[in-house]
Design a protein around this motif. Structure first.
Motif, PDB file in Angstrom:
ATOM      1  N   UNK A 119       0.815  -1.217   0.000  1.00  0.00           N
ATOM      2  CA  UNK A 119       0.000   0.000   0.000  1.00  0.00           C
ATOM      3  C   UNK A 119       0.847   1.265   0.000  1.00  0.00           C
ATOM      4  N   UNK A 120       2.020   1.243   0.621  1.00  0.00           N
ATOM      5  CA  UNK A 120       2.922   2.390   0.517  1.00  0.00           C
ATOM      6  C   UNK A 120       3.369   2.579  -0.935  1.00  0.00           C
ATOM      7  N   UNK A 121       3.776   1.499  -1.577  1.00  0.00           N
ATOM      8  CA  UNK A 121       4.251   1.609  -2.951  1.00  0.00           C
ATOM      9  C   UNK A 121       3.159   2.113  -3.890  1.00  0.00           C
ATOM     10  N   UNK A 122       1.929   1.660  -3.678  1.00  0.00           N
ATOM     11  CA  UNK A 122       0.831   2.023  -4.577  1.00  0.00           C
ATOM     12  C   UNK A 122       0.052   3.254  -4.123  1.00  0.00           C
ATOM     13  N   UNK A 123       0.407   3.810  -2.964  1.00  0.00           N
ATOM     14  CA  UNK A 123      -0.340   4.976  -2.494  1.00  0.00           C
ATOM     15  C   UNK A 123      -0.289   6.135  -3.490  1.00  0.00           C
ATOM     16  N   UNK A 124       0.857   6.437  -4.117  1.00  0.00           N
ATOM     17  CA  UNK A 124       0.842   7.503  -5.126  1.00  0.00           C
ATOM     18  C   UNK A 124      -0.040   7.176  -6.335  1.00  0.00           C
TER      19      UNK A 124
END
Length: 456
Positions: free
Chosen positions: A200-205
């Motif tokens: 989710x951090x990687x895909x948050x942007x």
């Protein structure tokens, strides 16, 4: 923002901080989702901001919704500052500039979340119409200056208002002029939390790009598609960002606690009093050596409240919070929850999502985060456009929701709540870009039509 808690149990050892987070673990069959969204209220007669006091103010809005809903008022110093559904678990709270927030109850399906949102908006509209109050579906207040924006009577916000200019240039804009939608999700173990945190951090942007919806400030285009996201880049770097450490070998509860302990505190709450300790160390409070309150030692509520003042793109408490999206109309708001539930609550989708992002470097993730507020789906990472990554992520979210197989009364599964995102990915045009086209076209260079067209 979360309702501050009261638990005066003293913390006897640092290990209890880790145990506090670990206590959030839940077996898969009991996982729920909680959707939170904020919305800027305005007076429908003249598009003016809504103050707290007055016959058509925020307090009157809270009073009216309390009478209609039967929810219990949340009080601070004789002021109602929110409402709580003691039976269902939902709550209404006020953000610093009067943004009206629904913190949804923990629910099993996206269908239930959609119904909850519809019921809340119907009530807010009914009470708001009587008071001449409407609510914007934009991620940032489009017209009023910060000086024109009202201030809510909450002690923690006064402390934050004093502190924010010391640690960044945009913190007050974040507090007073932005609105978000987020979903809170469960984990079953430390390993499950870590995998969900990294994906989710990687895909948050990518979510920021898909849900970009804050292109106006001070009555004109601000040069960004998600100004709300841009503002977070210079709010308080100690407590925000992409948490590169989450991708380190051995990351888990203890490492997150260590990171949280390094973040300065805002306040210590004792009974109804908020003590301003902005900039102080939680470690000192643990040791009973906090200079501002030398006789006090940390309690469980101090830790819960401190964790609630950390603002990384994904926040860990006793659940994970997806924090990257601008608010938008109802379909937009529900789609945010559907996107993340589909990706994170199904094993096959989660595994595939990790394969999608696992080779991205910290530098690539950070550059994407910095590019997305301006470029949205036009940003790139690892040689691919954010739009292409979004298409892949959306397909995985659909896979996850299909595998969950929760159907509504008409027999539709939860993938129907992603139709909103299909149109954005297929066209490559975000809500912000569509609004800018209208601003330069039929709106004739004015944001005032937003107060008629961009409303709940």
């Amino acid at each position: 923002m979360a309702r501050d808690v009261s638990d005066a149990t003293p913390i006897g050892a640092r290990s209890e901080l880790i145990e506090w987070i670990a206590a959030g673990e839940k077996p898969r069959e009991t996982w729920r989702l909680g959707t939170e969204h904020e919305k800027v209220p305005f007076h429908t007669a003249d598009a003016s901001p809504v103050p707290y006091e007055g016959p058509s103010g925020i307090r009157a809005l809270l009073d009216g919704m309390q009478r209609e809903s039967g929810w219990e008022p949340i009080m601070e110093n004789s002021h109602p500052i929110g409402l709580a559904d003691e039976k269902g678990g939902g709550a209404i709270s006020l953000e610093p500039g009067g943004q009206y927030e629904l913190s949804g109850a923990p629910l099993r399906t996206i269908h239930e979340t959609a119904r909850e949102l519809d019921e809340h908006l119907a009530l807010a509209k009914r009470v708001g119409d009587d008071l001449g109050i409407g609510f914007l579906t934009l991620g940032m207040s489009p017209l009023w200056t910060r000086a024109e924006t009202p201030v809510m009577p909450k002690s923690r916000y006064r402390i934050m208002t004093d502190y924010m200019p010391k640690v960044g240039t945009r913190g007050l804009d974040m507090m007073y002029r932005t609105s978000t939608v987020q979903v809170n999700l469960d984990f079953e173990s430390e390993a499950d939390m870590v995998k969900k945190m990294r994906v989710s951090l990687a895909l948050q942007p990518i979510a920021t790009a898909l849900f970009a919806n804050s292109p106006f400030t001070d009555g004109k285009p601000n040069g960004f598609l998600s100004m709300r996201s841009e503002i977070w880049l210079d709010t308080d770097r100690n407590r925000t960002g992409m948490m590169a450490s989450a991708f380190d070998e051995g990351f888990g509860y203890e490492a997150y606690v260590e990171w949280a302990l390094n973040v300065p505190m805002y306040f210590v709450k004792r009974d109804a009093t908020y003590h301003d300790v902005a900039g102080a160390s939680f470690r000192d409070l643990l040791a009973g050596k906090l200079p501002q309150l030398p006789s006090e030692r940390a309690t469980h509520s101090d830790w819960a409240n401190h964790v609630s003042t950390l603002f990384p793109e994904v926040r860990l408490k006793r659940y994970l919070e997806m924090r990257g999206a601008d608010v938008g109309p109802p379909a937009h708001t529900v789609a945010l929850s559907a996107f993340w539930v589909g990706l994170l609550y199904d094993r096959a989708a989660l595994d595939a999502a990790w394969e999608l992002v696992k080779n991205w470097t910290a530098e690539e993730r950070e550059q994407l985060r910095r590019d997305v507020p301006k470029l949205a789906l036009g940003a790139t990472i690892a040689g691919r456009s954010a739009r292409d990554v979004a298409r892949d992520a959306l397909a995985l979210a659909k896979l996850g929701l299909k595998n969950r197989a929760f159907r509504d009364e008409a027999g539709h599964d939860e993938t129907r709540h992603l139709t909103y995102l299909d149109e954005i990915v297929d066209s490559g045009r975000t809500m912000a870009e569509r609004l800018l086209e209208r601003f330069h076209g039929e709106w004739k260079g004015s944001v005032l039509p937003a107060f008629r067209e961009c409303v709940f």
